[in-house]
Design a protein around this motif. Structure first.
Motif, PDB file in Angstrom:
ATOM      1  N   THR A  72      17.952  41.009  -2.812  1.00 56.41           N
ATOM      2  CA  THR A  72      16.983  41.038  -3.868  1.00 56.41           C
ATOM      3  C   THR A  72      17.758  41.071  -4.965  1.00 56.41           C
ATOM      4  O   THR A  72      18.841  41.598  -5.477  1.00 56.41           O
ATOM      5  N   ASP A 106      16.938  48.177   4.760  1.00 55.19           N
ATOM      6  CA  ASP A 106      15.809  47.423   4.078  1.00 55.19           C
ATOM      7  C   ASP A 106      16.164  46.002   3.650  1.00 55.19           C
ATOM      8  O   ASP A 106      15.766  44.932   3.696  1.00 55.19           O
ATOM      9  N   GLU A 107      17.397  46.137   2.773  1.00 58.57           N
ATOM     10  CA  GLU A 107      18.129  45.055   2.074  1.00 58.57           C
ATOM     11  C   GLU A 107      18.464  44.116   3.221  1.00 58.57           C
ATOM     12  O   GLU A 107      18.401  42.580   3.074  1.00 58.57           O
ATOM     13  N   ARG A 125      17.718  43.692   6.047  1.00 57.20           N
ATOM     14  CA  ARG A 125      16.714  43.060   6.965  1.00 57.20           C
ATOM     15  C   ARG A 125      15.842  41.837   5.952  1.00 57.20           C
ATOM     16  O   ARG A 125      15.449  40.777   6.451  1.00 57.20           O
ATOM     17  N   GLU A 126      15.812  42.424   4.623  1.00 59.17           N
ATOM     18  CA  GLU A 126      15.137  41.415   3.949  1.00 59.17           C
ATOM     19  C   GLU A 126      15.925  40.112   3.856  1.00 59.17           C
ATOM     20  O   GLU A 126      15.446  38.732   3.619  1.00 59.17           O
ATOM     21  N   GLN A 127      17.387  39.970   3.967  1.00 54.18           N
ATOM     22  CA  GLN A 127      18.059  39.090   4.164  1.00 54.18           C
ATOM     23  C   GLN A 127      18.073  38.208   5.111  1.00 54.18           C
ATOM     24  O   GLN A 127      18.691  37.137   5.248  1.00 54.18           O
TER      25      GLN A 127
END
Length: 422
Positions: free
Chosen positions: A2, A116-117, A119-121
């Motif tokens: 993000t 979380d980061e 997984r978002e990537q």
């Protein structure tokens, strides 16, 4: 990963950090001082542990407690060997009395957000990634720092650890039992230790090096050797009003001289020496003390200087005791040797972080102890520091900005991605 909105400048990770951090911020906080009272196995620390279990479970991580009270939350994607060497990150929840909120919990909150980061990537680790919460890192309740990691690695025996008592006389075994843990399961855990392929601990910096270097994050090079010693000064209790000054055998005088001697010797040798905890018996205003217990925390950049520092303080205390008609006994309680983190691993992580954040990442030593220092004797270990603008730690003034904490999350995510890739 993000990033800030180019039009508004808003960074969604900052808001996510702020939201998650707020969930912990009130637990164990003293409204009078602003500091935290999160002693190991206390209701406040157990509330933090419950929060961790809930947050990890919500992320689909499998949470387990080992026999020493350490918590482990596993991220093991399909096809990954769960028994394989894992990339482990995390820290602790317990605090020193009235300490800051960032020392420890920042590493755990950042670890969850780093997952979380990643997984978002769309990142899928090729090795298990584990978030850990270690028990009794500060040693503020039972007197032995990094107790959870020492038990795990065999650095302290279960018999010695379980017999430790807090200020109220409660043994560790009793505290564990009251919290629903089985003290009989405490002790070395070679199977758990063998699962740790590498350990990375994120921590708020406990000093101002990153402020002076104008860097949001840094990587650790080493931890100074340090330890704790109990000083027992014994004299003769007497009446404060009727006992002539010349007739007194006052152990408080010997203790006071030793405090000054610790300061002088530390300044002379370039180390650190602190006597921040004292117990007086009978602790009455109108009585000459019979006994004083004090605790020395000593640190130095190398083992030889540390030994010289403690020897000098002991010699000064002994000489003063002879003059005061008192006695002094010095008993070591904990010892943490110099930890030199693997320079190749530190450089690998520094490069990964620098590429991700597009900043220069300094490498710096620390005089503060950590679970990473205990684990470093057994597995490859590294540390990431987040800038502390106040430079204050173990006190309510300890702080990190939300922006720097978000940078820390991104730095940790970059390190985990580097270490957990194919």
């Amino acid at each position: 990963m993000t990033a800030a909105d180019p039009l508004t400048g808003d960074d969604p990770l900052v808001e996510r950090f702020r939201t998650l951090w707020a969930e912990l911020a009130g637990i164990g906080r003293d409204p009078a001082t602003g500091g935290y009272l999160r002693y190991a196995w206390s209701p406040a620390e157990l509330a933090c542990r419950d929060w961790f279990v809930a947050e990890a479970t919500n992320r689909g991580l499998t949470v387990r407690a080992d026999g020493n009270g350490n918590l482990w939350a596993d991220w093991v994607p399909a096809g990954v060997n769960p028994a394989g060497p894992a990339v482990v990150t995390g820290s602790h929840f317990d605090s020193v009395p009235h300490g800051g909120g960032y020392d420890g919990p920042l590493g755990i909150v950042s670890a969850l957000l780093a997952v979380d980061e990643l997984r978002e990537q769309g990142f899928v680790p090729a090795r298990p990634v584990i978030v850990a919460a270690f028990a009794e890192e500060e040693g503020s309740r039972f007197g032995l720092a990094c107790l959870g990691s020492r038990l795990l690695t065999g650095g302290v025996t279960a018999a010695r650890a379980l017999a430790l008592t807090d200020a109220a006389g409660v043994m560790l075994a009793e505290a564990m039992r009251a919290a629903g843990a089985d003290p009989a399961a405490a002790g070395p855990d070679p199977a758990r230790l063998a699962r740790i392929g590498v350990f990375v601990e994120l921590h708020v910096e406990q000093g101002r090096a990153l402020v002076d270097l104008d860097a949001p994050v840094g990587v650790a090079s080493m931890i100074w050797p340090h330890g704790r010693w109990r000083l027992e000064f014994t004299g003769a209790g007497d009446h404060a009003g009727t006992t002539r000054m010349v007739d007194r055998r006052d152990p408080m005088l010997t203790c006071a001289h030793t405090v000054l001697a610790a300061d002088a010797n530390a300044r002379w040798l370039g180390g650190h020496a602190t006597i921040g905890r004292v117990e007086v018996r009978p602790n009455a205003t109108n009585a000459v003390p019979a006994q004083v217990h004090a605790w020395l925390d000593a640190r130095a950049a190398d083992p030889r200087t540390l030994a010289e520092l403690v020897e000098a303080i002991t010699a000064d205390a002994t000489a003063r005791a002879a003059s005061d008609g008192t006695t002094v006994t010095v008993t070591p309680e904990s010892d943490s040797p110099l930890v030199a983190f693997d320079p190749a691993l530190a450089e690998q992580i520094r490069t990964a972080i620098g590429s991700g954040l597009r900043v220069d990442v300094p490498v710096l030593p620390t005089a503060a102890g950590h679970d990473a220092g205990i684990l470093a004797g057994h597995v490859p270990t590294a540390m990431i520091f987040v800038r502390n603008p106040t430079g204050v730690s173990h006190a309510p003034g300890e702080y990190a900005t939300d922006d720097d904490c978000a940078a820390g999350v991104r730095a940790l995510a970059a390190a985990l991605a580097e270490l957990a890739a194919e």
